[in-house]
Design an enzyme around this catalytic site. Structure first.
Site, short mmCIF file in Angstrom:
data_model
loop_
_atom_site.label_atom_id
_atom_site.label_comp_id
_atom_site.label_asym_id
_atom_site.label_seq_id
_atom_site.Cartn_x
_atom_site.Cartn_y
_atom_site.Cartn_z
N GLY A 23 0.73 -1.31 -0.02
CA GLY A 23 -0.06 0.00 0.05
C GLY A 23 0.78 1.30 0.05
N VAL A 46 4.29 3.56 -1.73
CA VAL A 46 4.85 3.90 -2.81
C VAL A 46 5.78 2.88 -3.38
CG1 VAL A 46 6.49 5.56 -1.86
CG2 VAL A 46 5.63 5.94 -4.15
N ASP A 47 6.76 2.49 -2.53
CA ASP A 47 7.82 1.73 -3.14
C ASP A 47 7.36 0.13 -3.86
OD1 ASP A 47 9.77 3.44 -2.35
OD2 ASP A 47 9.79 2.62 -0.42
N LEU A 84 -0.67 -8.53 1.79
CA LEU A 84 -0.57 -9.22 3.11
C LEU A 84 -1.20 -8.75 4.04
CD1 LEU A 84 3.46 -10.28 2.77
CD2 LEU A 84 1.47 -11.26 1.69
N CYS A 92 10.48 -10.42 9.46
CA CYS A 92 9.35 -10.58 8.64
C CYS A 92 9.72 -11.00 7.11
CB CYS A 92 8.66 -9.22 8.63
SG CYS A 92 7.27 -9.17 7.49
N CYS A 132 5.63 -1.85 12.23
CA CYS A 132 4.30 -1.79 11.73
C CYS A 132 3.10 -2.07 12.83
CB CYS A 132 4.15 -2.34 10.61
SG CYS A 132 4.21 -3.95 10.53
#
Ligand SMILES: Cc1ncc(COP(=O)(O)O)c(C=O)c1O
Lengths: 358, 380
Positions: free
Chosen positions: A9, A11-12, A32, A101, A197
């Site tokens: 979600g 920009v990268d 995900l 992660c 996150c």
């Protein structure tokens, strides 16, 4: 190739997916879902776990013109990343969840699933590069040094690197934003996510307090004399000087620093600045991103933080631990952090710091 | 060519509905206005209402137009609950397999309006366990504000014993609502014959446009409104009437649903599935809608199946998705006794008037490869 683009979600990953399509690959976008209750971990606009992020990812996939799906990885994420984060802190170590992660989710659960479904690899928006050479496909730093994410990718095995596609490694971040705008991606100006996150509003200490409790314990000097009290050993970081609340001064008036935390006895040990200095580090559970490190001492660099400096060192593997001898002293290194070995810009491998020596 | 097997989600608009709607869009006039253009719009709506009433088996004044099936369900359930509550009845009886457009308003009434929800279970075939309802009415009939049981289930197609429910409830003067969104035009359905108090329908499931629903509410019955304003629909639903969508809905209802053909295709698919995937099984009752096949493919995950089928141009679906789009195990299959795992390994194929034998054959040809891949990808 047939590729799965992991779309957070942001920009990268949106630009990465677009570039993969342009390179002629058949791409399917996947977001995900890392929390079974999407608002649970974080309620801000940034991060990887909100409904808004999944919406942004979907809109980016629409603009890029690829199919889009949401994969529920909440269970894997909780077990592999969140629980590991907590248990590491509870054990007095300082973990890096982004690394976990990548290791457990993005390039394990997702890549394995993608491969089983007939896809060749996973595209992400990480800033890193890969090169094909005599050693096979190897992992390298990104062109944009300030954005380089090779550190958090250093847990990828040779096998995983085979299936990893990083289309952004050759570009500066500012240019990625421009490119996103030119491609009509609405996330072009979306702020980067910096924090962990799953920790809302970046309040790491508060989040840990809520889950691990905040049991008061002693602050001791190196002789074991109690000189103060703390509220939960895991909220202290190695090398920390401020916020110790100590009233007993040192004989020479010099400041005290956190040297280590001992969760078993719920103790924080403090000492002088020079007691922080180390020159040797030992890492367990090593992962090699190319040819395995041997017992022959080799010149290279070790990096101990995601955006830290590469430190000149000699490294070798004794069959059990990855060992690095630094050329100059380093002040303060917490166990649990990743030590990542570089040969120039190539990632050699990494291990979890389990011991340090002066 | 794309193969669309998600007709229960929404089905192609029929040409007659597109034509009627397009023509109506060019017609000026707020149907509530008294002047000539207003009267023209009003006339088109009332003709549509009368025509729809014939198909539904109700009188025209029993039709309340809403903006969706969801709104019809909400209006009926909340309105009938509040009406019951005003005379001291606060129990809402629903089935465990209702659509979220009933489950969620019921939940909301429990959390905010003092309702007590009694959810009646289903058999392993997905049909209401009637004896549970009988027992409940023996014990607590005078506490019940409303019973709401769907006419047919959207995931399995299982038809529910509405006639029997109404017979049982009317002995205790309990109003019965039924969500017949999936049944309308697919199986015989008559509001008056069933003796219901309220019924919900939705146009886009029958070849009409999106965004228009119908609440059929027994003549003379007044319930509190959700939307207040101009009072257009019996003071129970306010808002300027959506004339183009209403005439489109009526035009779609005038069409003939090729039930026999659809059922034939359904049987072909259901038999084919268990033939090409020997350990797959079909979920649901013997009495079903013509167009729904719900199948479990052990060892797979439905979201993987959907991705792989989509990549081959086949559109199917699962149960419900949450707002973030994450697949959840279907509450319908869970209520039928599925485990979390087997519920997550299930897909719904829903067929419609455009479904052909070659569609079914293509799906059956694609399935073995898709299932094999999905099993390999199921790493949990
Ligand atoms: C059984 C059932 N009830 C209600 C609805 C909701 O209808 P609408 O889409 O018009 O809001 C649907 C459609 O998804 C349905 O299948």
């Amino acid at each position: 190739m047939r590729l799965i683009a992991a779309m957070s979600g942001g920009v990268d990953s949106a630009v990465a997916a677009a570039r993969a399509v342009e390179a002629g690959h058949e791409v399917i976008g996947v977001h995900l879902a890392l929390s079974s209750n999407p608002q649970k971990y974080r309620s801000g606009a940034r991060g990887c776990c909100t409904v808004e992020d999944s919406h942004d990812a979907r809109r980016a996939a629409d603009v890029v013109g690829i199919p889009f799906y949401i994969w529920d990885m909440a269970e894997e994420f909780h077990e592999g990343v969140v629980e590991n984060f907590l248990s590491e802190y509870a054990a007095g170590r300082t973990p890096n969840p982004c690394l976990r992660c990548n290791e457990k989710i993005k390039f394990a659960a997702v890549l394995d699933r993608a491969r089983a479904m007939g896809f060749d690899g996973v595209v992400t928006g990480h800033y890193a590069t890969t090169k094909d050479g005599p050693m096979g496909k190897t992992l390298h730093r990104a062109i944009d040094n300030s954005k380089d994410q090779s550190y958090v990718l250093s847990v990828l095995t040779v096998e995983q690197i085979q299936g990893a596609i990083f289309p952004l490694g050759d570009t500066e971040k500012v240019d990625i934003r421009k490119e996103a705008a030119a491609r009509g991606l609405s996330v072009a100006n979306k702020p980067d996510s910096h924090d962990i996150c799953f920790v809302p509003s970046g309040d790491n200490a508060g989040w840990l307090h809520d889950r691990l409790g905040s049991e008061v314990g002693p602050i001791v000097d190196q002789e074991g004399t109690i000189i103060g009290k703390h509220k939960g050993a895991y909220t202290y970081t190695i090398g920390q000087r401020k916020g110790l609340g100590l009233t007993v001064p040192t004989p020479d008036g010099s400041p005290r620093f956190v040297l280590k935390t001992q969760p078993k006895t719920n103790t924080v040990v403090v000492g002088a600045r020079e007691d922080l200095a180390i020159t040797k580090m030992y890492g367990e559970n090593p992962v090699w991103c190319g040819p395995a490190v041997t017992s022959t001492p080799t010149q290279g660099f070790v990096q101990i933080r995601a955006h830290g400096q590469p430190l000149p060192c000699t490294y070798f593997y004794d069959g059990e631990k990855l060992i690095a001898h630094l050329e100059s002293e380093l002040l303060g290194l917490a166990t649990g952090q990743a030590m990542v070995i570089y040969d120039d810009d190539r990632v050699v491998g990494s291990a979890t710091v389990c011991e340090t020596q002066a | 060519m794309a193969i669309y097997l998600d007709h229960a989600a929404t089905t192609p608009m029929v040409d007659a509905a597109i034509a009627a709607m397009t023509a109506q869009m060019a017609q000026l006039g707020n149907p509530s206005s008294l002047h000539a253009p207003g009267r023209a719009s009003r006339k088109a709506i009332e003709q549509a209402r009368e025509s729809l009433a014939l198909h539904i088996g109700c009188v025209p004044s029993e039709i309340i137009f809403t903006a969706s099936g969801t709104e019809a369900n909400n209006t009926a359930l909340k309105g009938l609950y509040w009406k019951g509550k005003s005379v001291g009845r606060n129990v809402i009886v629903i089935s465990a397999i209702e659509h979220h457009a009933i489950l969620d308003p019921a939940q909301w009434l429990a959390e905010h309006e003092g309702a007590e929800i009694v959810s009646i279970g289903v058999t392993s075939n997905g049909v209401l366990d009637f004896s549970q309802l009988e027992q409940l009415l023996k014990d607590r009939a005078d506490e019940i504000a409303v019973i709401s049981v769907m006419h047919s289930n959207n995931e399995t197609g299982a038809l529910q014993p509405i006639t029997e429910i109404v017979a049982l409830a009317s002995a205790h003067s309990i109003p019965v609502h039924s969500d017949a969104v999936q049944s309308f035009k697919k199986v015989p359905l008559s509001f008056s014959t069933l003796g219901l108090t309220a019924l919900s329908l939705s146009a886009h499931k029958i070849g009409g446009p999106l965004g228009i629903g119908i609440l059929v509410l027994k003549r003379g019955l007044e319930i509190p409104a959700l939307l207040h304003g101009g009072g257009q629909e019996r003071e129970i639903r306010s808002g300027t009437l959506n004339a183009p969508a209403i005439v489109g809905c009526a035009a779609a209802a005038d069409g003939d649903y090729p039930g026999e053909h659809v059922r034939e295709m359904r049987n072909l698919l259901a038999q084919g599935i268990v033939h090409v995937i020997p350990d797959a099984y079909i979920n649901g009752a013997s009495e079903t809608l013509p167009g729904i096949v719900n199948a479990t493919f052990p060892g797979t995950e439905s979201d993987t199946l959907l991705l792989l089928l989509d990549a081959q141009g086949i559109a199917a679906s699962t149960g419900s998705a949450c707002s973030a789009g994450v697949q959840r195990p279907s509450h319908v299959l869970l209520a039928m006794g599925h485990s979390d795992k087997s519920a997550r390994s299930s897909l719904r194929f829903s067929l419609g008037s455009t479904t052909s034998t070659s569609d079914v054959t293509s799906v059956l040809n694609a399935l073995p490869g898709v299932i094999e891949r999905a099993r390999a990808a199921n790493l949990r």
